[in-house]
Write a protein that holds these residues in place. Sequence first.
Motif, PDB file in Angstrom:
ATOM      1  N   SER A   2       0.834  -1.200   0.000  1.00 35.90           N
ATOM      2  CA  SER A   2       0.000   0.000   0.000  1.00 35.90           C
ATOM      3  C   SER A   2       0.867   1.249   0.000  1.00 35.90           C
ATOM      4  O   SER A   2       1.903   1.296   0.662  1.00 35.90           O
ATOM      5  CB  SER A   2      -0.902   0.004   1.240  1.00 35.90           C
ATOM      6  N   ALA A  39      -7.843   5.773   4.271  1.00 27.79           N
ATOM      7  CA  ALA A  39      -8.009   4.430   4.819  1.00 27.79           C
ATOM      8  C   ALA A  39      -8.872   3.569   3.904  1.00 27.79           C
ATOM      9  O   ALA A  39      -8.579   2.389   3.667  1.00 27.79           O
ATOM     10  CB  ALA A  39      -8.624   4.511   6.216  1.00 27.79           C
ATOM     11  N   ARG A  40      -9.934   4.147   3.373  1.00 25.80           N
ATOM     12  CA  ARG A  40     -10.835   3.385   2.501  1.00 25.80           C
ATOM     13  C   ARG A  40     -10.130   2.927   1.233  1.00 25.80           C
ATOM     14  O   ARG A  40     -10.431   1.851   0.702  1.00 25.80           O
ATOM     15  CB  ARG A  40     -12.057   4.229   2.137  1.00 25.80           C
ATOM     16  N   ARG A  44      -1.462   3.767   3.474  1.00 26.89           N
ATOM     17  CA  ARG A  44      -0.872   3.972   4.787  1.00 26.89           C
ATOM     18  C   ARG A  44      -0.509   5.443   4.925  1.00 26.89           C
ATOM     19  O   ARG A  44      -0.339   6.136   3.922  1.00 26.89           O
ATOM     20  CB  ARG A  44       0.372   3.106   4.959  1.00 26.89           C
ATOM     21  N   TYR A  63      -8.979   8.747   9.851  1.00 23.26           N
ATOM     22  CA  TYR A  63      -8.416   7.492   9.362  1.00 23.26           C
ATOM     23  C   TYR A  63      -8.870   6.325  10.230  1.00 23.26           C
ATOM     24  O   TYR A  63      -9.350   5.301   9.729  1.00 23.26           O
ATOM     25  CB  TYR A  63      -6.892   7.601   9.353  1.00 23.26           C
ATOM     26  N   VAL A  64      -8.725   6.496  11.547  1.00 21.49           N
ATOM     27  CA  VAL A  64      -9.133   5.433  12.469  1.00 21.49           C
ATOM     28  C   VAL A  64     -10.654   5.314  12.506  1.00 21.49           C
ATOM     29  O   VAL A  64     -11.211   4.212  12.540  1.00 21.49           O
ATOM     30  CB  VAL A  64      -8.564   5.694  13.872  1.00 21.49           C
ATOM     31  N   SER A  66     -12.757   5.654  10.250  1.00 23.35           N
ATOM     32  CA  SER A  66     -13.342   5.011   9.072  1.00 23.35           C
ATOM     33  C   SER A  66     -13.603   3.534   9.284  1.00 23.35           C
ATOM     34  O   SER A  66     -14.417   2.930   8.584  1.00 23.35           O
ATOM     35  CB  SER A  66     -12.421   5.194   7.868  1.00 23.35           C
ATOM     36  N   ARG A  68     -11.525   1.298   8.547  1.00 21.42           N
ATOM     37  CA  ARG A  68     -10.828   0.558   7.493  1.00 21.42           C
ATOM     38  C   ARG A  68      -9.328   0.501   7.717  1.00 21.42           C
ATOM     39  O   ARG A  68      -8.599  -0.046   6.891  1.00 21.42           O
ATOM     40  CB  ARG A  68     -11.105   1.225   6.140  1.00 21.42           C
ATOM     41  N   ALA A  69      -8.865   1.063   8.825  1.00 29.57           N
ATOM     42  CA  ALA A  69      -7.431   1.042   9.101  1.00 29.57           C
ATOM     43  C   ALA A  69      -6.987  -0.377   9.455  1.00 29.57           C
ATOM     44  O   ALA A  69      -7.712  -1.123  10.121  1.00 29.57           O
ATOM     45  CB  ALA A  69      -7.105   1.999  10.245  1.00 29.57           C
ATOM     46  N   SER A  73      -0.722   0.534   9.940  1.00 31.88           N
ATOM     47  CA  SER A  73      -0.905   1.414   8.778  1.00 31.88           C
ATOM     48  C   SER A  73      -0.667   2.885   9.099  1.00 31.88           C
ATOM     49  O   SER A  73      -0.657   3.713   8.196  1.00 31.88           O
ATOM     50  CB  SER A  73      -2.321   1.249   8.219  1.00 31.88           C
ATOM     51  N   ILE A  74      -0.471   3.226  10.377  1.00 34.67           N
ATOM     52  CA  ILE A  74      -0.201   4.614  10.754  1.00 34.67           C
ATOM     53  C   ILE A  74       1.218   4.676  11.306  1.00 34.67           C
ATOM     54  O   ILE A  74       1.511   4.150  12.383  1.00 34.67           O
ATOM     55  CB  ILE A  74      -1.201   5.126  11.806  1.00 34.67           C
ATOM     56  N   LEU A  95      -2.800  -0.292  15.437  1.00 27.95           N
ATOM     57  CA  LEU A  95      -2.814   0.435  14.177  1.00 27.95           C
ATOM     58  C   LEU A  95      -1.572   1.307  13.999  1.00 27.95           C
ATOM     59  O   LEU A  95      -1.279   1.745  12.885  1.00 27.95           O
ATOM     60  CB  LEU A  95      -4.059   1.324  14.067  1.00 27.95           C
TER      61      LEU A  95
END
Length: 352
Positions: A2, A39-40, A44, A63-64, A66, A68-69, A73-74, A95
């Motif tokens: 990603s 995120a969707r 990242r 982001y969180v 959503s 979808r994280a 990814s953060i 995350l």
Amino acid sequence: MSPLVAIAGSAQVNRSYSPVVRDPEAAPTAAAELGAELARQGCRIVVYSNDPDFVERDVVRGYVGSGRAVPGSILVRGRYQQDVDFEEAQRHPELFTVVPESTDDWEVSFYRSLLAADALLLVGGGRSTFVAGLIGLSRRIPVAAVAAFGGGAEKTWQRLTNERGVATEEEVALLARPWQPGAARAIVTALCAQVRRRADEERAAREAEGAAGRRTVAGLVTALVLLLLALATIPLAYAAPAGGWQNVAVLVAAPMFASVWGAIVRNAYDGSGNWLRAAALGSAAGVIAFLLFVAAQLSTNPDLLDGGSARQLVFFVLAIGFIGGFTSEVVYAKLRDQDVTQTPVLPPGGPR
């Protein structure tokens, strides 16, 4: 993997920006919408501070939020025991990946980390945001500079109009539109398209470089084979019957091999990749120089090829063929001036 998107910017109400930040009250909501969309779409993100004065906190919130994280990814690159305590990290520590910097000189780590990012997202911001945008543009990193809120992002967008990098004209125009519902999705979609476009360009460049390397190896191997063939004409000339057609055939083959050998060596020396063109031009130049040399000798010594002197000529024509192929552009220039090569006449009886 990603794409990793670096986030930078701010929209403080009581801070002076150039250009002026517009609608600072709406900027946190817009940043959260951008974070959710990142995120969707499977991106990242890398953030640098949980300070409420910067947009990273709102981007992380969206982001969180959503849902979808994914774990890790953060990426948080903040000063040691500072800047890294995001509220969402307490509820969803899986995350976050925290890479603390050991120095308080945050600018050094900030600008250096941009080079590892696949894309930049800028909202508002001041000088550091503008510099981050310039770094992205200079390195052809995809940049989404949201101009709607002014600040350093708008200043970056102004540069982006003339230095688009991998962005299309439509994608640049999209960043200048007033903020409205659905803008976050369009901006992130365009940013991801730029990331894919850049990856395709880099892949094509790697493939072209690999193909060029293979052509270079093939050309040098061919040059080595031609060198061996050119040198083989020396014993062949002495093995062939004196004055026979075999001896003349070897005399003609020697400069042909040597001229193509010289042309390929010159092509490798210059770093160009058109081996076939170099071989064709080099062989023609070498043969022209060879013919003029032999013609000059025959004009005063017509029986030169009938005796053993033809064997000794092989050494001369090998050198002439190689030089003609290696310096083919000089040969053609001299040909236009009717001065291809110096052809001193050998004394009767052949070379001494």
